[in-house]
Design a protein around this motif. Structure first.
Motif, mmCIF file in Angstrom:
data_model
loop_
_atom_site.group_PDB
_atom_site.id
_atom_site.type_symbol
_atom_site.label_atom_id
_atom_site.label_comp_id
_atom_site.label_asym_id
_atom_site.label_seq_id
_atom_site.Cartn_x
_atom_site.Cartn_y
_atom_site.Cartn_z
ATOM 1 N N UNK A 193 0.831 -1.201 0.000
ATOM 2 C CA UNK A 193 0.000 0.000 0.000
ATOM 3 C C UNK A 193 0.868 1.255 0.000
ATOM 4 N N UNK A 194 1.952 1.247 0.769
ATOM 5 C CA UNK A 194 2.845 2.406 0.797
ATOM 6 C C UNK A 194 3.528 2.621 -0.551
ATOM 7 N N UNK A 195 3.695 1.537 -1.319
ATOM 8 C CA UNK A 195 4.290 1.657 -2.648
ATOM 9 C C UNK A 195 3.275 2.035 -3.717
ATOM 10 N N UNK A 196 2.014 2.214 -3.329
ATOM 11 C CA UNK A 196 0.997 2.640 -4.283
ATOM 12 C C UNK A 196 0.375 1.531 -5.098
ATOM 13 N N UNK A 197 0.563 0.258 -4.661
ATOM 14 C CA UNK A 197 -0.001 -0.867 -5.408
ATOM 15 C C UNK A 197 -1.528 -0.877 -5.303
ATOM 16 N N UNK A 212 -2.928 -0.249 14.615
ATOM 17 C CA UNK A 212 -1.620 0.101 15.179
ATOM 18 C C UNK A 212 -0.479 0.059 14.169
ATOM 19 N N UNK A 213 -0.589 -0.803 13.138
ATOM 20 C CA UNK A 213 0.468 -0.870 12.129
ATOM 21 C C UNK A 213 0.495 0.369 11.242
ATOM 22 N N UNK A 214 -0.606 1.104 11.224
ATOM 23 C CA UNK A 214 -0.699 2.247 10.317
ATOM 24 C C UNK A 214 -0.303 3.568 10.971
ATOM 25 N N UNK A 215 -0.087 3.584 12.275
ATOM 26 C CA UNK A 215 0.145 4.852 12.966
ATOM 27 C C UNK A 215 1.349 5.602 12.414
ATOM 28 N N UNK A 216 2.482 4.938 12.307
ATOM 29 C CA UNK A 216 3.699 5.612 11.840
ATOM 30 C C UNK A 216 3.577 6.084 10.391
ATOM 31 N N UNK A 231 0.859 7.189 4.185
ATOM 32 C CA UNK A 231 -0.465 6.614 3.984
ATOM 33 C C UNK A 231 -1.534 7.566 4.503
ATOM 34 N N UNK A 232 -2.737 7.350 4.004
ATOM 35 C CA UNK A 232 -3.896 8.084 4.494
ATOM 36 C C UNK A 232 -4.986 7.088 4.853
ATOM 37 N N UNK A 233 -5.711 7.367 5.937
ATOM 38 C CA UNK A 233 -6.791 6.491 6.391
ATOM 39 C C UNK A 233 -8.072 6.817 5.629
ATOM 40 N N UNK A 234 -8.825 5.762 5.301
ATOM 41 C CA UNK A 234 -10.035 5.910 4.498
ATOM 42 C C UNK A 234 -11.195 5.187 5.175
ATOM 43 N N UNK A 235 -12.405 5.653 4.934
ATOM 44 C CA UNK A 235 -13.629 4.963 5.368
ATOM 45 C C UNK A 235 -13.599 4.642 6.863
ATOM 46 N N UNK A 236 -13.064 5.536 7.653
ATOM 47 C CA UNK A 236 -12.851 5.240 9.070
ATOM 48 C C UNK A 236 -14.159 5.049 9.838
ATOM 49 N N UNK A 237 -15.247 5.673 9.374
ATOM 50 C CA UNK A 237 -16.504 5.529 10.122
ATOM 51 C C UNK A 237 -17.112 4.142 9.975
ATOM 52 N N UNK A 238 -16.585 3.355 9.031
ATOM 53 C CA UNK A 238 -17.074 1.987 8.840
ATOM 54 C C UNK A 238 -16.142 0.939 9.453
#
Length: 316
Positions: free
Chosen positions: A240-244, A252-256, A263-270
């Motif tokens: 995902x970080x490489x844009x694939x 927790x893996x996405x915090x850094x 990265x950007x978080x998406x659809x967080x309300x779901x």
């Protein structure tokens, strides 16, 4: 109908008594050493001789000596008995203080989340413990694999295990790189995911994990597809970080990477929330000091641990 039975007396019965008499050449001294009566010692030797099928001692009113059979028996049993005593001492040591080989089974995605921050400090705090981490996404049998404990997401742990919470509950988050979102747009609704490259996880049982969400009280499994299927979350996160494409991974893996803009978080309300990560083992009676030391250490070091309990039955 079950039959009544008794456990067969073993080949080692009476050997310690024999070795003591052979050493002292005296039944009374041997009896005193083992804390029994002289008559009990004599009976034990007679029972041993009957089982062996030969007299082991020559007894007179003034002395006790070994027969030829007794000498052969002594030569073969003395070293073996010493080894058994040493084996017992080695096992007893593991039950009395933190030492020995501590084997843990954990998914690869959990290693950077939970274990990496505490590995160095634990090894420094307990130099007599060898820590072995088997990082695999297979669902392992702790007993068959000779593991002291495992680490898993709470929903994948059998209900008969004793668990230790290592993190608070956390969400699974859809993430995408700024570059991917610039080229493909940012999904705002779940149904839009079918138009995106979605990176998927294949579980150890061979099934591809669905992308699960919740909308109010309604659970939803989105139909997704994409160019990559991986067997662990770190691989999905890296892709995902490489844009694939987009990835659904533990929060927790996405915090850094979110904090530094990769990265950007998406659809967080779901987002669906998981109970968290737990260390699990078969039961309190099977916890050796080496595992107890690890449990205490990792809980003291984990800022996400809930409460101050060290063990709790999983609530279903």
């Amino acid at each position: 109908m079950k039959r009544n039975f008794t456990v067969r007396r073993g080949a080692l019965d009476g050997v310690e008594a024999f070795l003591s008499v052979a050493h002292h050449r005296n039944f009374r001294k041997a009896a005193a050493e083992l804390g029994v009566t002289a008559s009990a010692m004599s009976q034990t030797i007679r029972t041993l001789e009957a089982r062996v099928g030969a007299a082991l001692f020559i007894r007179t009113t003034r002395s006790v000596g070994l027969t030829e059979a007794g000498q052969r028996f002594l030569e073969r049993t003395a070293a073996a008995f010493d080894e058994l005593v040493a084996a017992g001492e080695a096992a007893r040591e593991l039950g009395q203080r933190p030492t020995g080989l501590l084997r843990l089974a954990a998914p690869r995605g959990v290693v950077p989340l939970i274990l990496e921050p505490v590995i160095a400090s634990f090894c420094q705090a307990h130099p007599e413990i060898e820590l072995e981490i088997a990082a695999s996404d297979e669902m392992v049998d702790l007993a068959a694999g000779r593991f002291d404990a495992g680490i898993r997401l709470g929903q994948f742990i059998a209900p008969d295990m004793v668990v230790v919470p290592l993190t608070r509950p956390f969400p699974f988050v859809v993430v995408g790189s700024p570059g991917y979102l610039a080229n493909h747009g940012r999904p705002a609704r779940l149904e839009e995911l079918r138009h995106h490259a979605c990176l998927r996880l294949r579980r150890s049982n061979g099934a591809i994990a669905p992308w699960s969400f919740i909308d109010g009280n309604k659970e939803i499994e989105a139909i997704v597809s994409g160019p990559l299927i991986a067997h662990d979350y770190p691989t999905l996160l890296g892709a995902a970080m490489q844009g694939v494409g987009l990835a659904l991974v533990p929060g927790p893996l996405t915090k850094a990477p979110i904090a530094d803009g990769r990265l950007q978080a998406l659809l967080t309300r779901f987002a669906v929330t998981t109970p968290g990560v737990f260390l699990y083992h078969p039961g309190k009676r099977q916890v050796l000091p080496k595992l107890r030391a690890f449990i205490e250490h990792i809980k003291n070091r984990s800022t996400g641990a809930r409460g101050d309990r060290t063990t709790a039955r999983r609530q279903r």
